[in-house]
Design a protein around this motif. Structure first.
Motif, PDB file in Angstrom:
ATOM      1  N   CYS A 691     -15.460  -5.002  -7.432  1.00 14.48           N
ATOM      2  CA  CYS A 691     -14.276  -5.126  -6.588  1.00 14.48           C
ATOM      3  C   CYS A 691     -14.099  -3.820  -5.823  1.00 14.48           C
ATOM      4  CB  CYS A 691     -13.034  -5.411  -7.431  1.00 14.48           C
ATOM      5  SG  CYS A 691     -13.049  -7.035  -8.256  1.00 14.48           S
ATOM      6  N   GLU A 692     -13.422  -3.889  -4.698  1.00 14.18           N
ATOM      7  CA  GLU A 692     -13.186  -2.685  -3.910  1.00 14.18           C
ATOM      8  C   GLU A 692     -11.820  -2.762  -3.256  1.00 14.18           C
ATOM      9  OE1 GLU A 692     -15.546  -4.232   0.089  1.00 14.18           O
ATOM     10  OE2 GLU A 692     -16.319  -2.548  -1.077  1.00 14.18           O
ATOM     11  N   LYS A 693     -11.286  -1.604  -2.930  1.00 11.80           N
ATOM     12  CA  LYS A 693      -9.930  -1.519  -2.405  1.00 11.80           C
ATOM     13  C   LYS A 693      -9.821  -2.308  -1.104  1.00 11.80           C
ATOM     14  CE  LYS A 693      -6.221   1.874  -2.223  1.00 11.80           C
ATOM     15  NZ  LYS A 693      -5.571   1.322  -3.426  1.00 11.80           N
ATOM     16  N   PRO A 694      -8.792  -3.159  -0.977  1.00  4.58           N
ATOM     17  CA  PRO A 694      -8.669  -3.981   0.234  1.00  4.58           C
ATOM     18  C   PRO A 694      -8.359  -3.126   1.459  1.00  4.58           C
ATOM     19  CG  PRO A 694      -6.729  -4.212  -1.161  1.00  4.58           C
ATOM     20  CD  PRO A 694      -7.727  -3.426  -1.953  1.00  4.58           C
ATOM     21  N   GLU A 695      -8.958  -3.508   2.564  1.00  6.63           N
ATOM     22  CA  GLU A 695      -8.708  -2.816   3.825  1.00  6.63           C
ATOM     23  C   GLU A 695      -7.474  -3.416   4.490  1.00  6.63           C
ATOM     24  OE1 GLU A 695     -10.164  -0.238   5.089  1.00  6.63           O
ATOM     25  OE2 GLU A 695     -11.673  -0.043   3.501  1.00  6.63           O
ATOM     26  N   PRO A 696      -6.516  -2.587   4.878  1.00  7.71           N
ATOM     27  CA  PRO A 696      -5.318  -3.131   5.528  1.00  7.71           C
ATOM     28  C   PRO A 696      -5.657  -3.769   6.865  1.00  7.71           C
ATOM     29  CG  PRO A 696      -5.351  -0.730   5.667  1.00  7.71           C
ATOM     30  CD  PRO A 696      -6.478  -1.123   4.766  1.00  7.71           C
ATOM     31  N   GLY A 697      -4.951  -4.848   7.192  1.00 13.59           N
ATOM     32  CA  GLY A 697      -5.158  -5.532   8.463  1.00 13.59           C
ATOM     33  C   GLY A 697      -3.966  -5.351   9.372  1.00 13.59           C
ATOM     34  N   ALA A 698      -3.974  -6.097  10.452  1.00 15.44           N
ATOM     35  CA  ALA A 698      -2.871  -5.997  11.409  1.00 15.44           C
ATOM     36  C   ALA A 698      -1.573  -6.507  10.797  1.00 15.44           C
ATOM     37  CB  ALA A 698      -3.214  -6.779  12.675  1.00 15.44           C
ATOM     38  N   GLY A 699      -1.664  -7.570  10.003  1.00 14.78           N
ATOM     39  CA  GLY A 699      -0.498  -8.115   9.321  1.00 14.78           C
ATOM     40  C   GLY A 699      -0.488  -7.701   7.869  1.00 14.78           C
ATOM     41  N   VAL A 700       0.697  -7.753   7.246  1.00 11.72           N
ATOM     42  CA  VAL A 700       0.815  -7.258   5.883  1.00 11.72           C
ATOM     43  C   VAL A 700       0.004  -8.099   4.900  1.00 11.72           C
ATOM     44  CG1 VAL A 700       2.876  -8.591   5.294  1.00 11.72           C
ATOM     45  CG2 VAL A 700       2.481  -6.374   4.199  1.00 11.72           C
TER      46      VAL A 700
END
Length: 717
Positions: A691-700
């Motif tokens: 698993c790896e840290k999620p990348e933030p997107g344009a929406g929450v």
């Protein structure tokens, strides 16, 4: 067997009396010394001797004296068979051991303590069976002793059954323990009588008997009002009303609220009255209206008078029935001991005692609790200090914002210490950090939550439910809960608690939550579950099937249909890393779930792979305050939250637990921070999974993968 001697019976009477007085007097005295918040009706006797309980020495000493006295009774009771002496001796030793292996605290259990306490109860119930002898004194003859032993054993067996049925355990346990301690005393007293000992002539004895029976009837009546309190209701409020057994409360009307106590003193002679007011759900609609005033919440004179009349009638009926039960029990026991039907004197004495107890108590209360006889009015806690600080409760969110710097410093210190002293395996790269909260109960402390999210680098908030108190959207709007959730800058994963609906089919709070952009409902409706995948960590859960206003009984059983439906829907899905529901019984023993989380109990706990969250807001504004002993200091339930860290192996690596209090009051106090190695909780390994840290997107919510899982009928049991 040697014939019983007078010396034996006098000694047995003394030791049996000592055991009874030490036990009952001990729990009464110890309870009197506890700070506000101890509830003798619901909390166990053992809680008074728990390691962290104030003045625990009182109940500890009482248990030791009681146990030693039981051993003395076993040695001295005339006519008791050897087997009975051995069992009663063992019961005394077990009672001493109960004191020597105390509970860790009032809120924590202990398997060893429970086993020892259960053993002492069983032995105290069983000794009459083993000690019965035809040649012995009346209560030791098999026709009396063995049925009595069966009844006592059934009473002991009723204790665990009562927990599941919702009976108040403290009162239930005290009744059983009192009867267990009373039977050796009754046996010794009857033996003393059977051996020819008397006090005065027959007329004096009858007067004394009726007087004592009158007192016993009055005590039974008061006990009945406590076991089954009457309810007084107005449009927006209800109150449980009962009589007090504490002599210090005589001629006092005490309304105990979680904001403090109202204590009204009267002139006269009558038992004290205790009332526990509660707010009804209907008040949430009023609170959501603009320009609400105190006068609009007050019941009118006619409404209040009608509620008082109904409560007085119901209390009187309960008192009369309790007193009647004591009188009838005396007649029955007298007939059993004398081996003949009750005579005219027995019925006349019992009737006289019952009438005098009811009449004297009723007349005393009617004369005492009149407005013109009031001589004192005091208030404690918030009720006593609010006049000096009108803004104390005016804005909970602003108050929590003021203490955010404190929490930021606490987190920074905790993180530094963890970095220095935590085990090496906890230091692996983090794939996901989850803030676990529960039981906010309309406490708008989202300013604190935003601070935690920022300082702890949180990726996701999981809320296990009880967002509001009364299950209405109006309450959430009035307290700013929904706006507060929307202000949290990360996804907010939610399951409904038992306070988040007004009926089994009510979806209003869920629908309102679904309209908030950053909220994910793990069970949006009865037909669908949502699996949240964040950084590879799989999260799912289900709502609490209970609601605000259900009967509050058999909670464990009520969770099972929802649990079976969830298990059935997920039996062909990939295993879960995190299972979420509100009540502990819902998540226990769910297959294919590495870690389970719940709330509901307001107390942090760890059990196997189950993490129980405390209450993030100390129970919320309506349950936050209790008065201290001096009535000035405001003491809240501890606020608590957990931070869960998942590593790159997709396993839980650590749980950091924070507890603090007095947030709303603006005087935060640090309780403790603890770091738990996640390998103690998550013991499941999956080779090759990363698993790896999620990348933030344009929406929450863009960093999440959401998958719907349809519900299906539960598998047959």
């Amino acid at each position: 067997m040697a014939p019983p001697t007078s010396g034996h019976v006098r000694g047995a009477l003394a030791t049996a009396t000592t055991a009874f007085v030490a036990l009952v007097g001990g729990w009464i005295w110890a309870a009197m010394q506890q700070p506000d918040g101890y509830d003798a009706v619901r909390e166990s006797i053992s809680a008074l001797a728990a390691s962290e309980t104030p003045h625990r020495w009182i109940m500890t000493a009482a248990l030791v004296v009681t146990g030693v006295a039981h051993v003395g009774s076993a040695l001295l009771l005339p006519g008791l068979r050897r087997a009975g002496r051995a069992v009663l001796t063992a019961a005394g030793v077990a009672t001493v051991l109960v004191a020597l292996v105390p509970l860790p605290s009032r809120a924590e259990g202990s398997a060893v303590h429970t086993v020892v306490a259960a053993l002492s109860f069983v032995l105290l119930a069983a000794w009459p069976w083993f000690g019965a002898d035809e040649r012995a004194t009346p209560l030791l003859r098999p026709a009396v002793a063995r049925p009595a032993s069966i009844v006592l054993l059934l009473l002991v067996a009723s204790l665990p059954l009562g927990v599941g049925s919702g009976l108040p355990f403290g009162a239930h346990e005290r009744v059983v323990a009192g009867l267990l301690a009373a039977w050796p005393l009754a046996t010794a007293a009857v033996a003393w009588w059977a051996m020819g000992h008397r006090i005065g002539d027959r007329r004096v004895r009858r007067v004394v008997t009726v007087a004592l029976l009158t007192v016993a009837c009055a005590a039974g009546g008061v006990a009945a009002t406590r076991l089954a309190p009457a309810t007084a209701e107005t449009t927006h409020y209800s109150a449980q009303v009962q009589l007090s057994m504490d002599p210090r409360d005589s001629t006092r009307l005490v309304a105990r609220t979680l904001f403090g106590d109202i204590d009204v003193g009267f002139t006269g002679l009558a038992p004290g009255i205790e009332a526990t007011p509660q707010v009804k759900a209907s008040i949430a609609d009023l609170l959501s209206r603009p320009q609400i005033t105190v006068s609009s919440l007050q019941p009118g004179p006619l409404e209040l008078n009608a509620a008082i009349v109904r409560a007085a009638r119901d209390v009187g009926i309960r008192f009369a029935l309790g007193a009647l039960a004591v009188a009838a029990l005396w007649v029955l026991l007298r007939a059993i001991v004398r081996r003949r039907r009750p005579g005219a004197w027995a019925w006349a004495g019992a009737t006289t005692a019952w009438v005098v107890a009811c009449g004297a108590t009723g007349l005393g209360m009617w004369q005492t609790y009149q407005p013109e006889r009031q001589h004192e009015f005091t208030s404690t806690g918030v009720l006593g200090t609010v006049q000096r600080n009108q803004s104390l409760l005016s804005d909970v969110e602003a108050r929590t914002a003021q203490v955010s710097p404190y929490l930021r410093n606490l987190i920074a210190l905790s993180s530094a210490l963890q970095d220095k002293y935590s085990p090496t395996e906890l230091a692996q790269p983090t794939a996901l950090r989850v803030l676990l909260v529960s039981d906010l109960h309309a406490g708008n402390q989202y300013a604190l939550m935003r601070t935690i999210v920022e300082e702890e680098d949180i990726d996701l908030v999981v809320d296990t439910g009880d967002l509001v108190n009364f299950g209405t959207v109006a309450e959430g709007n009035a307290s700013g809960m929904f706006a507060g959730i929307a202000s949290v800058p990360v996804p907010y994963v939610f399951v409904r608690g038992n306070h988040d609906a007004t009926s089994a089919t009510d979806r209003a709070v869920l629908d309102r939550m679904a309209a908030i952009p950053n909220v994910v409902l793990l069970q949006p409706d009865d037909e669908t579950y949502t699996v949240v995948e964040a950084g590879g960590i799989r999260i799912a859960g289900f709502n609490d099937p209970r609601w605000f206003g259900d009967d509050g009984k058999r909670s464990k059983d009520k969770q099972q249909p929802a649990k079976r439906a969830f298990v059935s829907a997920f039996e062909e899905q990939d295993p879960l890393d995190l299972l979420v529901s509100h009540e502990p019984w819902a998540v226990q023993d769910v297959p294919r779930a590495d870690v389970a989380v719940n709330g509901h109990m307001h107390t942090p706990d760890l059990e196997g792979n189950r993490i129980q969250a405390g209450t993030f807001t100390g129970g919320g504004p309506l349950t936050h305050f209790v008065g201290s002993e001096d009535g000035e200091e405001l003491i809240g339930q501890p606020s608590a939250f957990d931070v869960l860290s998942f590593g790159e192996t997709c396993r839980l690596t650590s749980v950091t637990r924070y507890r603090f209090r007095n947030v709303i009051e603006g005087r935060p106090a640090y309780d403790d921070v603890s770091l738990v190695n996640g390998s103690r909780i998550d013991t499941v390994t999956e080779d090759g999974r990363t698993c790896e840290k999620p990348e933030p997107g344009a929406g929450v919510l863009d960093a999440l993968t959401l998958t719907e899982v349809p519900a299906k009928p539960p598998a047959a049991e």
